[in-house]
Design a protein around this motif. Structure first.
Motif, mmCIF file in Angstrom:
data_model
loop_
_atom_site.group_PDB
_atom_site.id
_atom_site.type_symbol
_atom_site.label_atom_id
_atom_site.label_comp_id
_atom_site.label_asym_id
_atom_site.label_seq_id
_atom_site.Cartn_x
_atom_site.Cartn_y
_atom_site.Cartn_z
ATOM 1 N N ALA A 71 34.236 31.796 29.336
ATOM 2 C CA ALA A 71 33.359 32.894 28.739
ATOM 3 C C ALA A 71 32.352 33.543 29.844
ATOM 4 O O ALA A 71 32.224 34.765 29.879
ATOM 5 C CB ALA A 71 32.573 32.176 27.596
ATOM 6 N N GLU A 72 32.057 32.659 30.775
ATOM 7 C CA GLU A 72 31.103 33.327 31.926
ATOM 8 C C GLU A 72 32.019 34.286 32.875
ATOM 9 O O GLU A 72 31.500 35.483 33.046
ATOM 10 C CB GLU A 72 30.473 32.321 32.894
ATOM 11 N N ASP A 73 33.151 33.963 33.153
ATOM 12 C CA ASP A 73 34.101 34.733 34.121
ATOM 13 C C ASP A 73 34.341 36.169 33.175
ATOM 14 O O ASP A 73 34.295 37.106 33.931
ATOM 15 C CB ASP A 73 35.281 34.096 34.303
ATOM 16 N N LEU A 74 34.767 35.925 31.857
ATOM 17 C CA LEU A 74 35.140 36.976 31.167
ATOM 18 C C LEU A 74 33.763 37.929 31.036
ATOM 19 O O LEU A 74 34.103 39.164 30.867
ATOM 20 C CB LEU A 74 35.640 36.501 29.597
ATOM 21 N N ALA A 75 32.756 37.477 30.817
ATOM 22 C CA ALA A 75 31.708 38.498 30.625
ATOM 23 C C ALA A 75 31.308 39.110 32.051
ATOM 24 O O ALA A 75 31.099 40.311 32.141
ATOM 25 C CB ALA A 75 30.346 37.676 30.320
ATOM 26 N N ARG A 76 31.587 38.641 33.082
ATOM 27 C CA ARG A 76 31.532 39.161 34.495
ATOM 28 C C ARG A 76 32.748 40.365 34.380
ATOM 29 O O ARG A 76 32.389 41.440 35.028
ATOM 30 C CB ARG A 76 31.711 38.147 35.524
ATOM 31 N N GLY A 77 33.782 39.834 34.042
ATOM 32 C CA GLY A 77 34.774 41.090 33.974
ATOM 33 C C GLY A 77 34.565 42.127 33.118
ATOM 34 O O GLY A 77 34.764 43.337 33.512
ATOM 35 N N ARG A 78 33.923 41.837 31.876
ATOM 36 C CA ARG A 78 33.283 43.127 31.068
ATOM 37 C C ARG A 78 32.406 43.999 31.772
ATOM 38 O O ARG A 78 32.322 45.222 31.640
ATOM 39 C CB ARG A 78 32.939 42.559 29.506
ATOM 40 N N ALA A 79 31.478 43.228 32.689
ATOM 41 C CA ALA A 79 30.467 44.172 33.214
ATOM 42 C C ALA A 79 31.141 44.732 34.445
ATOM 43 O O ALA A 79 30.738 46.203 34.828
ATOM 44 C CB ALA A 79 29.480 43.097 33.945
ATOM 45 N N LEU A 80 32.077 44.399 35.099
ATOM 46 C CA LEU A 80 32.839 45.083 36.222
ATOM 47 C C LEU A 80 33.522 46.256 35.550
ATOM 48 O O LEU A 80 33.731 47.398 36.197
ATOM 49 C CB LEU A 80 33.530 44.297 36.714
ATOM 50 N N ALA A 81 33.999 46.037 34.529
ATOM 51 C CA ALA A 81 35.140 47.223 33.553
ATOM 52 C C ALA A 81 33.994 48.100 33.453
ATOM 53 O O ALA A 81 34.382 49.436 33.644
ATOM 54 C CB ALA A 81 35.672 46.726 32.415
ATOM 55 N N GLU A 82 32.831 48.041 32.949
ATOM 56 C CA GLU A 82 31.766 49.026 32.443
ATOM 57 C C GLU A 82 31.546 49.761 33.830
ATOM 58 O O GLU A 82 31.253 51.014 33.782
ATOM 59 C CB GLU A 82 30.523 48.288 31.739
ATOM 60 N N GLU A 83 31.166 48.941 34.869
ATOM 61 C CA GLU A 83 30.760 49.678 35.979
ATOM 62 C C GLU A 83 31.646 50.500 36.367
ATOM 63 O O GLU A 83 31.334 51.690 37.036
ATOM 64 C CB GLU A 83 30.460 48.626 37.054
ATOM 65 N N ARG A 84 33.098 50.230 36.457
ATOM 66 C CA ARG A 84 34.082 51.177 37.135
ATOM 67 C C ARG A 84 34.564 52.142 35.823
ATOM 68 O O ARG A 84 35.880 52.737 36.235
ATOM 69 C CB ARG A 84 34.991 50.172 37.660
ATOM 70 N N GLY A 85 34.159 52.173 34.832
ATOM 71 C CA GLY A 85 34.453 53.113 33.937
ATOM 72 C C GLY A 85 36.041 52.991 32.936
ATOM 73 O O GLY A 85 36.614 53.855 32.797
ATOM 74 N N LEU A 86 36.343 51.523 33.054
ATOM 75 C CA LEU A 86 37.422 51.057 32.650
ATOM 76 C C LEU A 86 37.154 50.303 31.135
ATOM 77 O O LEU A 86 38.345 49.988 30.739
ATOM 78 C CB LEU A 86 37.995 50.360 33.504
ATOM 79 N N ALA A 87 35.949 50.476 30.697
ATOM 80 C CA ALA A 87 35.885 49.582 29.600
ATOM 81 C C ALA A 87 36.661 49.868 28.226
ATOM 82 O O ALA A 87 36.971 49.050 27.601
ATOM 83 C CB ALA A 87 34.487 49.534 29.112
ATOM 84 N N GLU A 88 36.926 50.959 28.158
ATOM 85 C CA GLU A 88 37.905 51.566 26.942
ATOM 86 C C GLU A 88 39.218 51.439 27.223
ATOM 87 O O GLU A 88 40.162 51.363 26.484
ATOM 88 C CB GLU A 88 37.612 53.226 26.952
ATOM 89 N N ARG A 89 39.850 50.914 28.657
ATOM 90 C CA ARG A 89 41.158 50.699 28.697
ATOM 91 C C ARG A 89 41.307 49.296 29.001
ATOM 92 O O ARG A 89 42.858 48.831 29.379
ATOM 93 C CB ARG A 89 41.476 51.571 30.122
ATOM 94 N N VAL A 90 40.303 48.248 28.830
ATOM 95 C CA VAL A 90 40.669 46.999 29.000
ATOM 96 C C VAL A 90 40.028 46.004 27.954
ATOM 97 O O VAL A 90 38.930 46.397 27.796
ATOM 98 C CB VAL A 90 40.204 46.570 30.575
#
Length: 256
Positions: A71-90
């Motif tokens: 869960a910790e790694d996944l949360a880091r991934g979601r944060a990175l996706a948000e920073e890069r404008g990819l949250a809607e695609r992943v």
């Protein structure tokens, strides 16, 4: 003693990828994958999904799913996706990959995670993992597989220095691994292996932040436990699998 999160030993903050993979190699792998213009990408054992995010950045319109049980790694991934404008695609999903129904897709990433596709009560079976990857990818689709192999047969002394219960049957030779990929219904479009420099960057980066923390907090309540853990990890590399265990990155194309 009460400790805050800032007092706790850091975890993997100095790594870009959770494995011996350089930026230069990752870029080349991504370019080859993106050239096939996949519409959907599945990352098995994604961790924080750095490679998945880079594939999406290089493949406009593609969508991705990363699955992992951390869960910790996944949360880091979601944060990175948000920073890069990819949250809607992943999507980063906390679930087991065993028997997953998230295929078929156009492209799969599975770097150092093929064990997630195998029965946890049985020895790791690369052949079974490759059959699962073939089931999950469409004909003509791509799989980027990162898998361990023996550079040479380890000595008894080297095996004794590795992980508990290590034996020569834990990995195959590179040739045997590629043969299994072909038997599973793939053509090996690209075969490459991690360099000693990539291994050293990964192994040192894996422990760097924790080593610095230990030097600054020798009397912390968690110091003894943390020190024992990282010393054991380092020893398994230096006294066990260094220059014996290799990692290959196979770009596989599913036969139609």
């Amino acid at each position: 003693m009460i400790t805050s999160d800032s007092d706790l030993p850091p975890r993997l903050g100095n790594l870009t990828f959770h494995g011996p993979l350089s930026d230069a190699r990752a870029t080349r792998m991504i370019e080859r994958l993106a050239a096939a213009e996949p519409a959907d990408v599945l990352d098995i054992g994604c961790g924080w999904g750095e490679l998945l995010l880079r594939v999406l950045e290089n493949t406009p319109g593609a969508k991705g799913t990363g699955i992992d049980i951390n869960a910790e790694d996944l949360a880091r991934g979601r944060a990175l996706a948000e920073e890069r404008g990819l949250a809607e695609r992943v999507a980063f999903v906390e679930e087991s990959a065993l028997g997953t129904d998230r295929g078929p897709v156009d492209a799969i990433l599975c770097l150092g995670s093929s064990q997630a596709l195998c029965d946890p009560d049985q020895p790791h079976d690369p052949a079974a993992a490759l059959r699962e990857l073939r089931r999950l990818v469409r004909p003509g689709g791509r799989v980027v597989l990162g898998e361990g192999f023996w550079e040479r047969t380890p000595t008894d002394e080297e095996l004794a220095g590795m992980w508990p219960g290590a034996n020569a049957g834990d990995h195959l030779s590179l040739g045997s691994l590629v043969d299994l990929a072909i038997e599973a219904g793939f053509r090996p479009a690209w075969i490459e292996t991690a360099s000693s420099e990539e291994w050293e960057e990964f192994e040192s980066g894996y422990r760097y932040d924790t080593e610095v923390w230990l030097a600054a907090h020798p009397d912390h309540p968690l110091a003894a436990e943390t020190r024992e853990r990282v010393d054991r990890q380092r020893s398994t590399w230096l006294n066990g699998y260094r220059r014996v265990l290799g990692i290959t990155y196979l770009t596989l194309v599913a036969v139609g």
